[in-house]
Design an enzyme around this catalytic site. Structure first.
Site, PDB file in Angstrom:
ATOM      1  CE  LYS A 122      -4.388   1.168   0.180  1.00 20.36           C
ATOM      2  NZ  LYS A 122      -5.581   0.497  -0.358  1.00 20.36           N
ATOM      3  CG  ASP A 157      -7.321   3.442  -0.999  1.00 24.86           C
ATOM      4  OD1 ASP A 157      -7.934   2.378  -0.954  1.00 24.86           O
ATOM      5  OD2 ASP A 157      -7.266   4.218  -0.018  1.00 24.86           O
TER       6      ASP A 157
HETATM    7  P1  NDP Z   1     -13.178   7.743  -2.750  1.00 25.97           P
HETATM    8  O1  NDP Z   1     -12.167   8.784  -2.483  1.00 25.97           O
HETATM    9  O2  NDP Z   1     -13.692   7.566  -4.146  1.00 25.97           O
HETATM   10  O3  NDP Z   1     -14.453   7.971  -1.798  1.00 25.97           O
HETATM   11  C1  NDP Z   1     -14.375   8.023  -0.416  1.00 25.97           C
HETATM   12  C2  NDP Z   1     -15.730   8.485   0.089  1.00 25.97           C
HETATM   13  O4  NDP Z   1     -15.787   8.371   1.508  1.00 25.97           O
HETATM   14  C3  NDP Z   1     -16.024   9.936  -0.241  1.00 25.97           C
HETATM   15  O5  NDP Z   1     -17.389  10.097  -0.474  1.00 25.97           O
HETATM   16  C4  NDP Z   1     -15.582  10.635   1.044  1.00 25.97           C
HETATM   17  O6  NDP Z   1     -16.185  11.899   1.264  1.00 25.97           O
HETATM   18  C5  NDP Z   1     -16.093   9.656   2.059  1.00 25.97           C
HETATM   19  N1  NDP Z   1     -15.431   9.840   3.338  1.00 25.97           N
HETATM   20  C6  NDP Z   1     -14.116   9.935   3.608  1.00 25.97           C
HETATM   21  N2  NDP Z   1     -13.908  10.124   4.915  1.00 25.97           N
HETATM   22  C7  NDP Z   1     -15.133  10.129   5.494  1.00 25.97           C
HETATM   23  C8  NDP Z   1     -15.584  10.275   6.814  1.00 25.97           C
HETATM   24  N3  NDP Z   1     -14.728  10.453   7.824  1.00 25.97           N
HETATM   25  N4  NDP Z   1     -16.922  10.223   7.051  1.00 25.97           N
HETATM   26  C9  NDP Z   1     -17.793  10.057   6.049  1.00 25.97           C
HETATM   27  N5  NDP Z   1     -17.423   9.917   4.754  1.00 25.97           N
HETATM   28  C10 NDP Z   1     -16.108   9.952   4.482  1.00 25.97           C
HETATM   29  O7  NDP Z   1     -12.560   6.365  -2.186  1.00 25.97           O
HETATM   30  P2  NDP Z   1     -12.974   4.878  -2.520  1.00 25.97           P
HETATM   31  O8  NDP Z   1     -14.432   4.788  -2.731  1.00 25.97           O
HETATM   32  O9  NDP Z   1     -12.053   4.375  -3.555  1.00 25.97           O
HETATM   33  O10 NDP Z   1     -12.554   4.146  -1.159  1.00 25.97           O
HETATM   34  C11 NDP Z   1     -13.426   4.067  -0.045  1.00 25.97           C
HETATM   35  C12 NDP Z   1     -12.921   2.977   0.892  1.00 25.97           C
HETATM   36  O11 NDP Z   1     -12.874   1.725   0.189  1.00 25.97           O
HETATM   37  C13 NDP Z   1     -11.523   3.173   1.460  1.00 25.97           C
HETATM   38  O12 NDP Z   1     -11.479   2.612   2.754  1.00 25.97           O
HETATM   39  C14 NDP Z   1     -10.657   2.336   0.529  1.00 25.97           C
HETATM   40  O13 NDP Z   1      -9.456   1.928   1.143  1.00 25.97           O
HETATM   41  C15 NDP Z   1     -11.579   1.165   0.300  1.00 25.97           C
HETATM   42  N6  NDP Z   1     -11.291   0.386  -0.899  1.00 25.97           N
HETATM   43  C16 NDP Z   1     -11.289   0.958  -2.132  1.00 25.97           C
HETATM   44  C17 NDP Z   1     -11.049   0.192  -3.255  1.00 25.97           C
HETATM   45  C18 NDP Z   1     -11.155   0.747  -4.626  1.00 25.97           C
HETATM   46  O14 NDP Z   1     -11.107  -0.051  -5.570  1.00 25.97           O
HETATM   47  N7  NDP Z   1     -11.338   2.023  -4.818  1.00 25.97           N
HETATM   48  C19 NDP Z   1     -10.705  -1.236  -3.131  1.00 25.97           C
HETATM   49  C20 NDP Z   1     -10.819  -1.767  -1.794  1.00 25.97           C
HETATM   50  C21 NDP Z   1     -11.074  -0.968  -0.723  1.00 25.97           C
HETATM   51  P3  NDP Z   1     -15.360  13.262   0.988  1.00 25.97           P
HETATM   52  O15 NDP Z   1     -15.464  13.457  -0.496  1.00 25.97           O
HETATM   53  O16 NDP Z   1     -16.086  14.280   1.789  1.00 25.97           O
HETATM   54  O17 NDP Z   1     -13.950  13.042   1.457  1.00 25.97           O
END
Ligand code: NDP
Length: 444
Positions: free
Chosen positions: A126, A166
Site C-alpha cells: 500500500k 484508493d
Molecule cells: P473515494 O475517495 O472515491 O471515496 C471516499 C468516500 O468516503 C467519499 O465520499 C468521502 O467523502 C467519504 N469519506 C471519507 N472520509 C469520510 C468520513 N470520515 N466520514 C464520512 N465519509 C467519508 O474512495 P474509494 O471509494 O475508492 O474508497 C473508499 C474505501 O474503500 C476506502 O477505505 C478504501 O481503502 C476502500 N477500498 C477501495 C477500493 C477501490 O477499488 N477504490 C478497493 C478496496 C477498498 P469526501 O469526499 O467528503 O472526502
C-alpha cells in the site's frame, strides 16, 4: 502469555504511535488463535508471526511540487511493500491529508490477506501521500503526481510492485502517474492498474469493488435462505466503492435510502437516484448536500449519524473506523441484519464484536472489498497477454471470484466450529495460503 499476545505486545512496543496498525494486527491475531494454537511450536520456531507483522520494506520520500501561485509545496510519499510471498506487491495509493505510516501499514497488512483470499498470485502493499487533491487544479494534481512518480518509479514494476487507486486516487491521478512512469522508464507495461480503457485499463475495474461487495453479500443472504430483493440499505460514502455498491444492490432489488460524504448524509426515502449522485460526485466533484437541493423529499443532515437511519443492510464504504460501538448498537436496535464492509476496517473492533454477538451477519473488508484488487489482477493478466476481455467476461470472472471467496471464508469458519463468523473465516483462509508460501521459501 500466548504466542499471539506476545507478538501483539511486541508490535505495540516496536511501532509506537501507530494505532491503526495495532488495531489491524490485533483483529487478525485474535482470530487466528485457533490455528496458531494447533501449530504453535512450528510457527514459533520459524517466527512466522514476527515475520508476518513486519513489512518487507517501507520506502518513504519527499514530494516537492509547485502550486498555481508559484509556491513550492512539500508532501510526504510512501510505499509499504508488506509481503511478497505469493506474488508481486499489489495495493492502492491513497492521497489524503490523514495519510501517515500507521494508516498505510494497516492497509498494507490487510491487503496481504485480502489478496491471498482472491486466489490470485498477488502479494500485499500500500502507499500514498498526505497530499489532498480536493480543491487543486488539474495542473497542480499533475505536478504532484509527476513528482511522486519520479521517486516511486525506482521501486515498482509489472513483476515487482503494481500500485492502483484508493481514496483520492482515481482515473485522473492514475493517468498522470502512468504517463510519468512511461516517460522515465521508457516502458509501456502494466505497472499500475485502474488505467483508462484506451491505454491498458480493464472494463469493470471502476465498478469492481462496489459490485464485489454486493456479490458477496448476495452469497451470504443465499446461504441463509434469503435474498436482497425488497431490502432497505444504507451505503456510506459517495465515492468509487459506494457508488457502484449502490448501483449493483439496486439492480438486485434493494432500495438504498441514504449515502454520505465527510460533511454529512442525505436520506431519500424514495430511494437514492444514483444518476444524480454520479453527476454531483463524478462530474462536478461536489458535495452530497447538493443532492437534497436537487431531489424533492430528500433531507440533508450535517455531520455524522447516518447509522441512525433504519435499514436491513448497512454497507460502510467510506473510510476506517467510521462505525463505532454506538453506531453498531443503533444498527442492531433498528433491526439491521447484514453488514458488509466496502471500505477497509470501517468498523471498530468493539463495533464488530457487538454486531457479531447480536446476530448481524458481518463480512469484513478484506473479503468483501477484494473484488477491486481481484479485477486489478485481471487487468495485469490482460496487460501481460496484450488483449482485452469484454465487460461481460470480466464481470463473470469477478462474480466467480467473490463466490469463491465466500466459499473459502464460510468453510474456514465452519472448519473451526465458528460458522457465520466471517472475520475468523477470512483471516484464517487468507493466512493459511500466505504462511504456506512463506514456509516453502525459507527464511527471507
Ligand atoms: P473515494 O475517495 O472515491 O471515496 C471516499 C468516500 O468516503 C467519499 O465520499 C468521502 O467523502 C467519504 N469519506 C471519507 N472520509 C469520510 C468520513 N470520515 N466520514 C464520512 N465519509 C467519508 O474512495 P474509494 O471509494 O475508492 O474508497 C473508499 C474505501 O474503500 C476506502 O477505505 C478504501 O481503502 C476502500 N477500498 C477501495 C477500493 C477501490 O477499488 N477504490 C478497493 C478496496 C477498498 P469526501 O469526499 O467528503 O472526502
Amino acid at each position: 502469555m500466548s504466542y499471539t499476545d506476545e507478538v501483539y505486545a511486541r508490535v505495540v512496543a516496536q511501532n509506537p504511535g501507530e494505532p491503526e496498525f495495532h488495531q489491524a494486527v490485533k483483529e487478525v491475531l485474535d482470530s487466528l488463535q485457533v490455528v496458531i494454537d494447533k501449530n504453535e511450536e512450528e510457527y514459533r520456531s520459524l517466527s512466522i508471526l514476527e515475520r508476518l507483522v513486519e513489512p518487507e520494506r517501507i520506502i518513504s520520500f519527499r514530494v516537492p511540487w509547485v502550486d498555481d501561485n508559484g509556491v513550492v509545496q512539500v508532501n510526504k510519499g510512501y510505499r509499504v511493500q508488506f509481503n511478497s510471498a505469493i506474488g508481486p506487491y499489489k495495493g492502492g495509493l491513497r492521497f489524503h491529508p490523514s495519510v501517515n505510516q500507521s494508516i498505510l501499514k494497516f492497509l498494507g497488512f490487510e491487503q496481504v490477506f485480502k489478496n491471498s483470499l482472491t486466489g490470485l498470485p498477488i502479494g500485499g502493499g500500500k502507499g500514498g501521500s498526505n497530499f489532498d487533491p480536493k480543491g487543486k487544479s488539474d495542473r497542480e494534481v499533475m505536478a504532484f503526481c509527476q513528482s511522486f512518480m519520479t521517486e516511486l518509479n525506482k521501486y515498482i514494476g509489472a513483476d515487482q510492485d503494481v500500485p492502483a487507486g484508493d481514496i483520492g486516487v482515481g482515473g485522473r491521478e492514475i493517468g498522470f502517474l502512468y504517463g510519468q512512469y512511461k516517460r522515465i522508464k521508457g516502458l509501456y507495461e502494466g505497472v499500475l492498474t485502474g488505467k483508462g480503457l484506451t491505454w491498458g485499463g480493464s472494463l469493470i475495474r471502476t465498478q469492481a469493488t462496489g459490485y464485489g461487495v454486493v456479490y458477496i453479500l448476495d452469497e451470504i443472504a443465499k446461504a441463509h435462505g434469503d435474498n436482497l430483493k425488497g431490502k432497505t440499505a444504507v451505503v456510506t460514502g459517495s465515492g468509487n466503492v459506494a457508488i457502484y455498491a449502490v448501483e449493483k444492490i439496486t439492480e438486485l432489488g434493494a432500495t438504498v435510502v441514504a449515502m454520505c460524504d465527510s460533511n454529512g448524509y442525505v436520506y431519500d426515502p424514495a430511494g437514492i437516484k444514483l444518476d444524480i449522485v454520479k453527476d454531483i460526485k463524478e462530474v462536478k466533484r461536489g458535495r452530497i448536500k447538493e443532492y437534497a437541493d436537487r431531489v424533492e423529499g430528500a433531507v440533508y443532515t450535517e455531520g455524522k449519524g447516518i447509522w441512525n437511519i433504519k435499514c436491513d443492510v448497512y454497507l460502510p464504504c467510506a473510510t476506517q473506523n467510521e462505525l463505532d460501538l454506538d453506531g453498531a448498537k443503533t444498527l442492531v436496535a433498528n433491526g439491521c441484519k447484514y453488514v458488509a464492509e466496502g471500505a477497509n476496517m470501517p468498523t471498530t473492533l468493539e463495533g464488530t464484536q457487538y454486531l457479531q454477538e447480536n446476530g448481524v451477519l458481518f463480512m469484513p473488508g478484506k473479503a468483501a472489498n477484494a473484488g477491486g484488487v481481484a479485477t486489478s489482477a485481471l487487468e495485469m493478466t490482460q496487460n501481460s497477454m496484450r488483449l482485452s476481455w469484454s465487460a461481460e467476461e470480466v464481470d463473470a470472472k469477478l462474480k466467480d471470484i467473490m463466490q469463491n471467496i465466500f466459499k473459502k471464508v464460510d468453510e474456514a469458519a465452519k472448519k473451526y466450529d465458528m460458522a457465520d463468523n466471517y472475520v475468523v473465516g477470512a483471516n484464517i483462509a487468507g493466512f493459511e495460503k500466505v504462511v504456506d508460501a512463506m514456509k516453502a521459501q525459507g527464511i527471507v
